[in-house]
Enzyme design. Structure first.
Site, short mmCIF file in Angstrom:
data_model
loop_
_atom_site.label_atom_id
_atom_site.label_comp_id
_atom_site.label_asym_id
_atom_site.label_seq_id
_atom_site.Cartn_x
_atom_site.Cartn_y
_atom_site.Cartn_z
N ASP A 1 74.18 42.85 116.25
CA ASP A 1 75.25 43.85 116.23
C ASP A 1 74.85 45.18 116.85
O ASP A 1 75.32 46.25 116.45
CB ASP A 1 75.74 44.09 114.77
CG ASP A 1 76.22 42.81 114.12
OD1 ASP A 1 76.73 41.95 114.85
OD2 ASP A 1 76.06 42.68 112.89
N LYS B 1 75.88 44.57 121.96
CA LYS B 1 75.63 43.76 123.17
C LYS B 1 76.93 43.47 123.93
O LYS B 1 76.98 43.54 125.15
CB LYS B 1 74.97 42.42 122.78
CG LYS B 1 73.64 42.57 122.07
CD LYS B 1 73.10 41.23 121.59
CE LYS B 1 73.88 40.62 120.46
NZ LYS B 1 73.84 41.35 119.18
N GLY C 1 79.43 37.87 116.75
CA GLY C 1 80.71 38.55 116.87
C GLY C 1 80.49 39.71 117.81
O GLY C 1 79.83 40.68 117.44
N HIS C 2 80.96 39.59 119.04
CA HIS C 2 80.72 40.62 120.06
C HIS C 2 82.02 41.37 120.31
O HIS C 2 83.00 40.80 120.79
CB HIS C 2 80.19 39.97 121.34
CG HIS C 2 78.83 39.34 121.15
ND1 HIS C 2 78.15 38.70 122.15
CD2 HIS C 2 78.03 39.28 120.06
CE1 HIS C 2 76.98 38.27 121.68
NE2 HIS C 2 76.90 38.60 120.41
N GLN D 1 72.89 37.46 118.38
CA GLN D 1 72.02 37.91 117.29
C GLN D 1 71.04 38.97 117.82
O GLN D 1 71.30 39.61 118.81
CB GLN D 1 71.26 36.75 116.64
CG GLN D 1 72.14 35.78 115.84
CD GLN D 1 72.95 34.82 116.66
OE1 GLN D 1 72.40 34.04 117.42
NE2 GLN D 1 74.26 34.85 116.53
P1 GDP Z 1 77.26 42.91 119.13
O1 GDP Z 1 77.28 41.75 118.19
O2 GDP Z 1 75.86 43.31 119.50
O3 GDP Z 1 78.12 42.72 120.33
O4 GDP Z 1 77.84 44.15 118.32
P2 GDP Z 1 79.13 44.13 117.35
O5 GDP Z 1 80.36 44.04 118.17
O6 GDP Z 1 78.97 43.15 116.25
O7 GDP Z 1 78.98 45.55 116.65
C1 GDP Z 1 78.93 46.73 117.38
C2 GDP Z 1 80.07 47.64 116.91
O8 GDP Z 1 79.86 48.95 117.37
C3 GDP Z 1 81.41 47.23 117.44
O9 GDP Z 1 82.40 47.59 116.51
C4 GDP Z 1 81.54 48.07 118.71
O10 GDP Z 1 82.89 48.31 119.08
C5 GDP Z 1 80.88 49.34 118.27
N1 GDP Z 1 80.19 50.10 119.32
C6 GDP Z 1 79.49 49.66 120.41
N2 GDP Z 1 78.92 50.70 121.06
C7 GDP Z 1 79.25 51.81 120.37
C8 GDP Z 1 78.93 53.20 120.53
O11 GDP Z 1 78.21 53.61 121.41
N3 GDP Z 1 79.46 54.05 119.59
C9 GDP Z 1 80.25 53.63 118.56
N4 GDP Z 1 80.69 54.53 117.71
N5 GDP Z 1 80.55 52.34 118.40
C10 GDP Z 1 80.06 51.44 119.27
P1 IMO Z 2 75.66 39.05 116.87
O1 IMO Z 2 75.55 38.19 118.10
C1 IMO Z 2 74.16 40.08 112.90
C2 IMO Z 2 72.60 36.79 110.46
C3 IMO Z 2 73.41 36.38 109.23
C4 IMO Z 2 72.30 35.88 108.33
C5 IMO Z 2 71.35 35.21 109.32
C6 IMO Z 2 71.54 33.71 109.45
O2 IMO Z 2 77.04 39.50 116.56
O3 IMO Z 2 74.69 40.19 116.92
P2 IMO Z 2 73.40 32.09 110.43
O4 IMO Z 2 74.90 32.18 110.39
O5 IMO Z 2 72.83 32.14 111.80
O6 IMO Z 2 72.89 30.95 109.60
O7 IMO Z 2 72.91 33.42 109.66
O8 IMO Z 2 71.59 35.81 110.58
N1 IMO Z 2 73.38 36.77 111.72
C7 IMO Z 2 73.78 37.88 112.36
N2 IMO Z 2 73.67 39.18 112.01
N3 IMO Z 2 74.73 39.72 114.08
C8 IMO Z 2 74.83 38.44 114.45
O9 IMO Z 2 75.26 38.06 115.66
C9 IMO Z 2 74.38 37.43 113.55
N4 IMO Z 2 74.33 36.08 113.58
C10 IMO Z 2 73.72 35.69 112.47
O10 IMO Z 2 74.09 37.49 108.69
O11 IMO Z 2 71.62 36.97 107.76
MG MG Z 3 78.02 41.26 116.27
#
Ligand code: GDP
Ligand code: IMO
Ligand code: MG
Length: 422
Positions: free
Chosen positions: A13, A16, A40-41, A223
């Site tokens: 998270d 990416k 979840g991107h 991840q």
């Molecule tokens: P990912 O899994 O690495 O793609 O990241 P996620 O989407 O799970 O979580 C990142 C969260 O931060 C999302 O809600 C994005 O919309 C948000 N986000 C990404 N870059 C920024 C930033 O520079 N500032 C803020 N405030 N939010 C951001």
């Molecule tokens: P993105 O791509 C954050 C965490 C889960 C749990 C552990 C194992 O959005 O960054 P699993 O479902 O793989 O058996 O879970 O890994 N986890 C993540 N945490 N971002 C993710 O993906 C994750 N994918 C799995 O919360 O602790």
């Molecule tokens: Mg994510």
């Protein structure tokens, strides 16, 4: 050399999806190489927000082809829901979303097993997303799995029944779990029909031919490196290699084709699910990071645990991945902090160290912090790096020194254009 990698340097998270979407414009192909719908991107384009779980984050760039690589585990139900959302938003993708024949299928009984095994762990549960990731990779390495290419074979139904039977036998070892298998199976077979609209390919040949033609490829990690099956905080990890090594096995790309390894790190740190997190804050500061950073899981909706940036942890993942540049995200979340802390070392076993101990779970690790002055200004409206307040630039320069790696960009908001190149 035409392959660049974007991957998360922390526990996932890191943002990416946003960065892949932004940089995708410079590439011909964007490929996911591991993980599955546990990811979840989030991508925010104008005021529209999309969360992708399986589809690569290059899909919003019209001329770019996206590949779901062999290292990915794919749930047809999730993928068909994502396809539906793209259809509803008028995004054409059918001729530019390709799936590897060798990607493994997540079956309903994999999710059933995930639920049953997690429930049986009680307090020591991993905090899995329950998307069936662990059981599917177990069947892959146990040589029982079903792959996308199997969908086109005449005996798929029989193969499915055999593996389902195995899973049902295994499930008898666990206490009852609430799971409506019949309903899930119906959805699964309906979704498979949706998937047939896409092209299933021998992606290792395709990707290598694209590279041979001199085109540019971006590999999108899911991840974060601290969730890597080998190097993460085991057993609180996911079941794939989330580090750059996973690109070679998850796409069929040789190591000498890799050029830039772009590591994504938040300006602080989060983790969702159980497991060690040395700089975690259980106080108001942690709550403030969670609220301002909107730190809620994009896949499960769970609140994310929050803490300060952890340099020993980042040095470890920079080393493992061969990171050539870092992008710092969510700088704007720190806008209202008077003081920003960064752990530059750990204290454990009566001494200071920057090495993550094997027994990171059992050890009492005390982070050693360095403090930085906050900038107390709103960063999100700035349009160039040099416009950043001095204190924000000082923070970035100090991080470059501590991490011994170039920081190439800073992200200041969730939207596509909120990115300042240095
Ligand atoms: P990912 O899994 O690495 O793609 O990241 P996620 O989407 O799970 O979580 C990142 C969260 O931060 C999302 O809600 C994005 O919309 C948000 N986000 C990404 N870059 C920024 C930033 O520079 N500032 C803020 N405030 N939010 C951001
Ligand atoms: P993105 O791509 C954050 C965490 C889960 C749990 C552990 C194992 O959005 O960054 P699993 O479902 O793989 O058996 O879970 O890994 N986890 C993540 N945490 N971002 C993710 O993906 C994750 N994918 C799995 O919360 O602790
Ligand atoms: Mg994510």
């Amino acid at each position: 050399m035409a392959v660049d990698i974007i991957l998360g340097l922390q526990w996932g998270d890191e943002g990416k999806g946003k960065i892949v979407d932004y940089l995708a414009d410079r590439y011909d192909l964007v490929c996911r190489f591991q993980g599955g719908p546990n990811a979840g991107h989030t991508i925010k384009i104008k005021d529209k927000k999309f969360v992708l779980h399986t589809i690569p984050s290059g899909i919003f760039r019209e001329h770019i082809t996206n590949v779901i690589g062999n290292g990915v585990v794919l749930d047809p139900i999730t993928l068909s829901k994502e396809m539906h959302i793209l259809d509803q938003s008028g995004i054409g993708y059918k001729n530019r979303l390709l799936i590897s024949n060798k990607a493994h299928l997540i079956l309903p009984t994999h999710r059933y097993l995930d639920a049953a095994t997690e429930a049986s762990k009680g307090q020591s549960r991993i905090g899995s997303t329950l998307k069936g990731i662990g059981p599917t990779y177990m069947d892959k390495t146990g040589r029982n799995g079903l792959r996308i290419g199997d969908l086109l074979t005449p005996d798929f139904a029989q193969k499915y029944r055999n593996i389902k039977e195995k899973h049902l036998n295994l499930l008898r070892l666990y206490p009852e779990t609430d799971f409506n298998l019949e309903e899930q199976e119906n959805q699964f077979f309906e979704s498979i029909e949706q998937l047939r609209q896409l092209k299933f390919i021998n992606s290792e040949y395709y990707i290598n031919s694209v590279i041979a033609d001199g085109k540019q490829v971006l590999a999108e990690g899911a991840q974060g490196s601290m969730l890597d099956i080998d190097f993460g905080t085991y057993p609180f990890v996911t079941s794939s290699n989330t580090t750059s090594a996973g690109v070679c096995s998850g796409l069929g790309i040789a190591p000498n084709k890799i050029r830039e390894v772009i590591g994504i790190a938040k300006a602080y740190c989060t983790r969702v699910g159980s497991g060690p997190f040395p700089t975690e804050l259980h106080d108001e500061t942690g709550d403030k990071l969670r609220t301002l950073g909107n730190e809620v899981g994009a896949t499960t909706g769970r609140p994310r645990r929050c803490g300060w940036l952890d340099v020993p942890q980042l040095l470890y993942t920079i080393m493992l991945n061969g990171v050539t540049q870092i992008i710092i995200t969510k700088m704007d979340v720190l806008d209202t902090f008077d003081t920003i802390q960064v752990a530059h070392a750990y204290h454990y076993d009566q001494s200071e160290s920057i090495e993550l101990p094997f027994d990171i779970i059992g050890k009492n690790i005390n982070p050693v912090y360095k403090s930085f002055d906050g900038w107390n200004e709103n960063l999100s409206d700035l349009t160039e790096y040099n416009a950043l307040p001095d204190k924000a630039r000082a923070y970035v320069s100090a991080l470059e020194g501590l991490l011994n790696t170039r920081i190439s960009m800073v992200s200041t908001g969730p939207e596509r254009d909120k990115l300042l190149a240095k």
